[in-house]
Write a protein that holds these residues in place. Structure first.
Motif, short mmCIF file in Angstrom:
data_model
loop_
_atom_site.label_atom_id
_atom_site.label_comp_id
_atom_site.label_asym_id
_atom_site.label_seq_id
_atom_site.Cartn_x
_atom_site.Cartn_y
_atom_site.Cartn_z
N ALA A 1 34.62 38.42 48.49
CA ALA A 1 33.41 39.57 47.98
C ALA A 1 31.90 39.22 47.34
CB ALA A 1 34.73 40.39 47.14
N SER A 2 31.09 39.57 47.51
CA SER A 2 29.42 38.31 47.48
C SER A 2 29.78 39.30 45.57
CB SER A 2 28.32 39.36 47.39
OG SER A 2 29.15 41.02 47.79
N ARG A 3 30.83 40.13 45.03
CA ARG A 3 31.18 40.96 43.76
C ARG A 3 32.02 40.79 43.65
NH1 ARG A 3 25.43 43.40 43.62
NH2 ARG A 3 25.82 44.19 41.51
N GLY A 4 33.10 40.51 43.77
CA GLY A 4 34.33 40.88 43.95
C GLY A 4 34.50 40.53 41.67
N GLY A 5 34.04 39.49 40.76
CA GLY A 5 33.83 39.94 39.52
C GLY A 5 33.47 41.14 39.17
N GLU A 6 32.20 41.23 39.85
CA GLU A 6 31.98 42.55 38.78
C GLU A 6 32.56 43.92 39.59
OE1 GLU A 6 27.91 45.84 39.13
OE2 GLU A 6 27.43 43.47 39.94
N GLY A 7 32.91 43.90 40.47
CA GLY A 7 34.55 44.31 41.16
C GLY A 7 35.53 44.90 39.89
N ALA A 8 35.58 43.57 39.32
CA ALA A 8 37.28 43.40 38.65
C ALA A 8 36.60 44.49 37.39
CB ALA A 8 37.22 42.03 38.66
N GLU A 9 35.98 43.80 36.55
CA GLU A 9 35.14 44.73 35.59
C GLU A 9 35.12 45.71 35.76
OE1 GLU A 9 31.08 42.96 34.16
OE2 GLU A 9 32.24 40.99 34.11
N LEU A 10 34.45 46.25 36.83
CA LEU A 10 34.31 47.89 36.99
C LEU A 10 35.84 48.78 36.75
CD1 LEU A 10 31.91 48.32 39.90
CD2 LEU A 10 31.62 49.24 37.44
N ALA A 11 36.34 47.63 37.68
CA ALA A 11 37.83 48.43 38.30
C ALA A 11 38.74 48.40 36.12
CB ALA A 11 38.99 47.59 38.25
N ILE A 12 38.64 47.27 35.02
CA ILE A 12 39.15 47.41 34.00
C ILE A 12 38.22 48.73 32.99
CG2 ILE A 12 39.63 46.17 32.09
CD1 ILE A 12 41.17 45.41 34.64
N GLN A 13 36.83 48.22 33.63
CA GLN A 13 36.38 49.98 32.27
C GLN A 13 36.35 50.97 32.71
OE1 GLN A 13 32.34 49.09 33.15
NE2 GLN A 13 32.43 46.61 32.14
N ALA A 14 37.24 51.42 34.45
CA ALA A 14 37.09 52.55 34.67
C ALA A 14 38.87 53.29 34.34
CB ALA A 14 37.36 52.62 36.48
N ALA A 15 39.80 52.07 34.62
CA ALA A 15 41.44 52.25 34.13
C ALA A 15 41.03 52.59 32.39
CB ALA A 15 41.96 51.13 34.33
N ALA A 16 40.66 51.83 31.56
CA ALA A 16 40.25 52.21 30.47
C ALA A 16 39.64 53.75 29.86
CB ALA A 16 39.60 51.06 29.65
N ASP A 17 38.71 53.98 30.65
CA ASP A 17 38.07 54.49 30.10
C ASP A 17 38.77 56.22 31.02
OD1 ASP A 17 36.17 54.37 29.49
OD2 ASP A 17 35.11 54.34 31.64
N PHE A 18 39.46 55.84 32.13
CA PHE A 18 40.13 56.72 32.33
C PHE A 18 41.77 57.41 31.72
CE2 PHE A 18 44.36 57.62 34.37
CZ PHE A 18 44.05 59.02 35.16
N ILE A 19 42.10 56.58 30.67
CA ILE A 19 43.32 56.83 30.05
C ILE A 19 42.59 57.24 28.68
CG2 ILE A 19 45.15 55.13 28.46
CD1 ILE A 19 46.06 55.58 31.64
N ALA A 20 41.63 56.94 28.37
CA ALA A 20 40.68 57.54 26.94
C ALA A 20 40.83 59.18 27.26
CB ALA A 20 39.73 56.77 26.47
#
Length: 253
Positions: free
Chosen positions: A51-70
């Protein structure tokens, strides 16, 4: 009760050789519920190499999960259930799909795996889409919570951006808090799991749990630096050229 945590991601030698960045991202934190009880959250995501932006996708996934739990922690009650895992994955997908639409790209351009552990005095919830692994002890000894997922062909896996991600999502619930937890990306999978039985190599994890349990609060920064050094060490790089992430937690008395 509370947990001591440490986490880090380190670039693989193949990425260094190719002049690309680390596509892994991870998170480990102890927060407080609305009732004032400690709550452990741990997430690892690995961006797809294709994926051309896979690393950015991983960061978005972590941020979204952290925000969801917060956000969830502002509510007085929420269960550690399959429904919560689905909500979390949906929140991640919404974040990634929104970014893709904004930039005129496809969600597949941000493809990434996702692994999560949530734990409190009331129990523990594990969730996983893709490869990598979660090893924990919730009262019955150290075990691999979910068999790491592989795709239809070799060197393939599933991603949280896949259309069927919610269906593929695997979960497991435990009635007790996790006393020892390690979450890792597939870059470490062959080093820490028996690939035939999927059982964890207990000696590998034991030293990390021991160091973490015996460390003092003022040593937490040193623990992070030591973990980064380990992940980038010759002994690890000789066995894997991929990016690698490791998040660890130990329940303190």
């Amino acid at each position: 009760m509370t947990w001591r945590v440490v986490s880090a991601s380190e670039i693989g030698t193949s990425h260094i050789a190719a002049g690309t960045t680390c596509d892994d991202s991870c998170w480990a934190a102890v927060e407080v519920t609305a009732e004032g009880q400690p709550f452990l959250s741990m997430f690892v995501s690995d961006g797809a190499g294709s994926a051309s932006r896979g690393g950015e996708g991983a960061e978005l996934a972590i941020q979204a999960a952290a925000d969801f739990i917060a956000n969830k922690l502002t509510h007085k009650e929420f269960g550690l259930s399959d429904d919560l895992a689905v909500e979390c994955v949906v929140a991640i997908r919404e974040r990634i799909y929104s970014r893709a639409e904004t930039e005129g790209l496809k969600a597949r351009d941000f493809a990434c795996t996702f692994l999560g552990v949530l734990s409190s005095a009331l129990g523990t919830l594990v969730m996983q889409v893709g490869d990598g692994g979660i090893v924990l002890d919730a009262g019955s000894g150290l075990e691999t919570a979910i068999v790491p997922m592989s795709g239809e062909y070799a060197n393939m896996t599933h991603f949280v951006t896949d259309e069927e991600a919610v269906t593929i999502l695997a979960t497991k619930a435990y009635p007790a808090p996790a006393t020892r937890v390690a979450v890792f990306s597939d870059g470490l999978q062959r080093l820490v799991l028996d690939m035939v039985t999927n059982k964890p190599h207990e000696p590998f994890f034991a030293k990390f749990f021991q160091v973490l349990a015996s460390a003092t609060v003022d040593k937490e920064d040193e623990l992070h630096c030591a973990l980064v050094r380990f992940l980038g060490s010759p002994s690890v790089n000789e066995r894997t050229d991929d990016d690698k992430s490791l998040a660890i937690a130990v329940l303190l008395s």
